[in-house]
Design an enzyme around this catalytic site. Structure first.
Site, PDB file in Angstrom:
ATOM      1  CG  ASP A 113      -4.978   0.804  -0.220  1.00 47.32           C
ATOM      2  OD1 ASP A 113      -5.490  -0.246   0.218  1.00 47.32           O
ATOM      3  OD2 ASP A 113      -4.271   1.561   0.473  1.00 47.32           O
ATOM      4  NE  ARG A 127      -3.541  -0.462   2.762  1.00 43.53           N
ATOM      5  CZ  ARG A 127      -4.057  -0.285   3.973  1.00 43.53           C
ATOM      6  NH1 ARG A 127      -3.627  -0.988   4.990  1.00 43.53           N
ATOM      7  NH2 ARG A 127      -4.994   0.614   4.165  1.00 43.53           N
ATOM      8  CE1 TYR A 171      -1.400  -2.060   7.364  1.00 41.27           C
ATOM      9  CE2 TYR A 171       0.608  -2.492   6.141  1.00 41.27           C
ATOM     10  CZ  TYR A 171      -0.757  -2.316   6.166  1.00 41.27           C
ATOM     11  OH  TYR A 171      -1.473  -2.385   5.024  1.00 41.27           O
ATOM     12  CD  GLN A 209      -0.606   6.134  -2.224  1.00 43.03           C
ATOM     13  OE1 GLN A 209      -1.084   7.233  -2.486  1.00 43.03           O
ATOM     14  NE2 GLN A 209       0.496   5.985  -1.525  1.00 43.03           N
ATOM     15  CB  SER A 212      -7.115   2.774   1.729  1.00 39.75           C
ATOM     16  OG  SER A 212      -5.881   2.690   2.381  1.00 39.75           O
TER      17      SER A 212
END
Ligand code: NAD
Length: 401
Positions: free
Chosen positions: A131, A122, A227, A128, A134
């Protein structure tokens, strides 16, 4: 010959659809042939006629499976449908690679090219637009705040009326990634007093920029790729103890904490649940069969405690806003289709920094090194000279936005 792309009807309980009429019409204009299983979009408020108008052909499930080069789904297929796929077909969706290795092994056995959105790198800028994690988390966070406001027995905003003044609700969001930030923004817009907490200290700026208060504990757990890392049992205990005070002060607690591929961390203990004041609302977006962030939460179930607090196990919030969620999911699918189309054919470069991770299976092999690690397989090295997948990780870091 045109590439044939299809979307299937999802299993009962899933309202989203992987291709919307808008994306279908773009694909058709781009020379793809699109097949839609009858009724695939109905629960997302996209009737069959809208797909026909967009240039798709409505077909039976069997025909969609038999005739497609690429099949787009929201969720992993059942074992019977996987058994109907043929070598060289492509499947794209949330294929649960880290939690359902058997499904992935079955796809590899069938020599299906499987692109699993959970594995997308990601932080690579080019990825993006693809994704799904998200886009769907953002929908889920928004919906969680709305459900909380709906279930809460008082106002979210402060209300000054002739009959007295109502205090604003106090909302705490635990886990301030994509979903958490969206929940904060939505609860703020509804007028609540909002605070957020995350084990990644880097999250502070994002929370504060939304006008919420950032809470901290003595535990810090930033991991790789933006993360969180899994905490040790001692850190977990410490975190739970410190969070208990914050939880008790709030009316609504929305939890979103995840560590990719792991059981969600338990942030709200049974003691905190038992001691919660009547009317407290817990919304656990991490609720899953593996467990959730709130003790005794159950996916897609609401539990009322003896003291009158509600625990809403919200595993499917994105599916509860199906049209918006499908619009975004479908655009993500389209971005991947564009990415893998070369001269009117599907082409998969396993050494590409996006595809090398997004590909769960290709030609009978497990490709993604993240997935290989989870399946205890040795790391795959690039077939290109002097370029290992490990070296790619550095590129990803530089690409982070
Ligand atoms: P996620 O769904 O994996 O987790 C949700 C949140 O839970 C995260 O913020 C995580 O830090 C938090 N969390 C995990 N364990 C916790 C614990 N024990 N206590 C408290 N909080 C805990 O994460 P996500 O929302 O998918 O995003 C994670 C990160 O990736 C964020 O920093 C996000 O901004 C970043 N991201 C970057 C890009 C990009 O660069 N394009 C895209 C998506 C996400």
């Amino acid at each position: 010959m045109a590439i044939v792309v299809s979307a299937l009807k999802e299993a009962t309980g899933e309202n989203r659809v992987a291709l919307t009429p808008d994306v279908v019409s773009r694909l058709v204009k781009g020379n793809y042939e699109v097949l839609i299983e009858q009724g695939a979009g109905v629960n997302a408020f996209y009737p069959d006629q809208a797909y026909q108008d967009a240039g798709a052909t409505l077909v039976s499930r069997d025909d969609a499976i038999k005739q497609s080069n690429l099949i787009a789904v929201i969720n992993q297929l059942d074992a019977t449908t996987i058994g109907q796929l043929t070598a060289g077909q492509t499947l794209i969706g949330l294929l649960a690679p880290l939690t359902d290795p058997d499904g992935i092994k079955a796809l590899a056995k069938q020599k299906v090219t499987a692109l699993a959105f959970e594995l997308l790198p990601r932080t690579v800028s080019r990825a993006q637009t693809m994704d799904v994690l998200s886009s769907q988390s953002s929908v889920a966070g928004y919906k969680a705040a709305l459900v909380a406001a709906d279930k809460f027995s008082r106002y979210f905003p402060m209300m000054i009326t002739a009959a007295g003044t109502a205090k604003p609700a106090k909302v705490l969001v635990l886990g301030t990634g994509v979903a958490g930030l969206q929940a904060i923004g939505t609860a703020k817009r509804l007028g609540a007093v909002v605070s957020g907490y995350d084990v990644r200290p880097a999250s502070r700026g994002e929370v504060e920029s939304l006008g919420a208060t950032f809470l901290t504990t003595s535990v810090s757990g930033a991991g790789e790729g933006g993360y969180a890392r899994q905490l040790t049992p001692e850190e977990t205990q410490q975190q739970q103890d410190e969070l208990a005070g914050f939880i008790a002060e709030n009316n609504v607690i929305i939890t979103t904490a995840q560590v990719p591929g792991r059981k969600p961390p338990l942030l709200v203990t049974q003691k905190s649940v038992d001691e919660a004041k009547p009317g407290t609302i817990f919304i656990d977006l991490a609720a899953s069969d593996l467990g959730g962030n709130v003790a005794s939460s159950k996916p897609n179930e609401t539990v009322m405690t003896p003291a009158g607090a509600q625990i809403i196990g919200a595993g499917d919030m994105a599916s509860q806003l199906p049209a918006a969620a499908s619009d975004m999911f479908s655009k993500n699918v389209q971005a991947v289709i564009n990415y893998v189309t070369k001269e009117e054919a599907l082409s998969f470069d396993v050494d590409d920094d996006v595809l090398g991770e997004l590909l769960a299976t290709y030609n009978g092999d497990i490709i993604s090194n993240r997935l290989r690690g989870a399946m205890n397989l040795p790391e795959r090295t690039s077939s290109r000279p002097d370029q290992t997948v490990a070296a790619d990780t550095e590129t990803k870091g530089a690409d982070q936005s």
